[in-house]
Design a protein around this motif. Sequence first.
Motif, PDB file in Angstrom:
ATOM      1  N   GLY A  73       0.809  -1.212   0.000  1.00  0.00           N
ATOM      2  CA  GLY A  73       0.000   0.000   0.000  1.00  0.00           C
ATOM      3  C   GLY A  73       0.839   1.256   0.000  1.00  0.00           C
ATOM      4  N   LEU A  74       1.948   1.235   0.732  1.00  0.00           N
ATOM      5  CA  LEU A  74       2.842   2.398   0.728  1.00  0.00           C
ATOM      6  C   LEU A  74       3.454   2.608  -0.653  1.00  0.00           C
ATOM      7  N   ARG A  75       3.828   1.531  -1.297  1.00  0.00           N
ATOM      8  CA  ARG A  75       4.418   1.644  -2.643  1.00  0.00           C
ATOM      9  C   ARG A  75       3.407   2.204  -3.637  1.00  0.00           C
ATOM     10  N   VAL A  76       2.185   1.665  -3.609  1.00  0.00           N
ATOM     11  CA  VAL A  76       1.158   2.120  -4.553  1.00  0.00           C
ATOM     12  C   VAL A  76       0.751   3.565  -4.280  1.00  0.00           C
ATOM     13  N   SER A  77       0.605   3.912  -3.005  1.00  0.00           N
ATOM     14  CA  SER A  77       0.176   5.275  -2.673  1.00  0.00           C
ATOM     15  C   SER A  77       1.239   6.309  -3.045  1.00  0.00           C
ATOM     16  N   LEU A  78       2.502   5.975  -2.828  1.00  0.00           N
ATOM     17  CA  LEU A  78       3.562   6.910  -3.222  1.00  0.00           C
ATOM     18  C   LEU A  78       3.620   7.073  -4.731  1.00  0.00           C
TER      19      LEU A  78
END
Length: 210
Positions: A94-99
Motif C-alpha cells: 500500500g505504501l508503494r502504490v500510494s507513493l
Amino acid sequence: MDNSQGSGGMKGGIGGLFGGGASEYSNTELAGVPLTGMSPLSPYLNVDPRYLIQDTDEFILPTGANKTRGRFELAFFTIGGSCITGAAFGAVNGLRVSLKETRGMGWSKPRNVQIINMVTRQGASWANTLGSVALLYSVFGVAIEKVRGAEDDINTVAAGTLTGMLFKSGSGLKGVARGGLAGLALSGAYALYSNWDRLTGSSSSSSRLY
C-alpha cells in the motif's frame, strides 16, 4: 600412638571437608567417563560422575502426549503468523502504490491521509486473505488427521488442495480447478521441502550400496 591416630583422623576429616581427602575414584576411572559439553572434573571432587550423565530427556511430557506439536497446536501459530505476514506485506504494498499514485502531489495533509488510507486498506485486505487461507488449511488439516488417525504428508497435500478449491469456489468450476491445482502445487512443494533431507539421505545411501 593414640595421639597420632587422632591427629591423622582429624587431618583426614578436614581434608575430606575441603576436598583434599582421598578420592573414591582413580584418575583412570574418571578419564573414561564421557562428559559431553562439560569441563573435566577435578579428581578430588567427591561426586559420582554417573549422576552427571544425562541419557534421558530433560523435560517431562504428560501421559499420552507427543514430543512434537500436532496440527491443532500449530493452527494458532499458522493463523496468527499468516495474518501478521499479510498485514506487513499489504502495508508495504500500500505504501508503494500510494507513493506512486500521489507522486505529483506535494507533501501535504491530503497526500498523507491518502497514503495512510491506502496502507491500512491494503494491510487489512492482505491480512484477511492470508488469515482466511490459513484458517481453512488448519481446519482441513485437523479434520483429515482426525478422520485418518495418522499424521503424514498426505494430510498436508489434501488440506492444501481442499483449501485452494474452497477458497476459489466463488469463481466457478474453472476457478475451483485452478485453486485446487495451486493448493496442490504449494502443499506438494512444502511436503517435498520438509522431507528433502530424508529423501536425499536415502538416495545417497542407496547409491553407496550399489
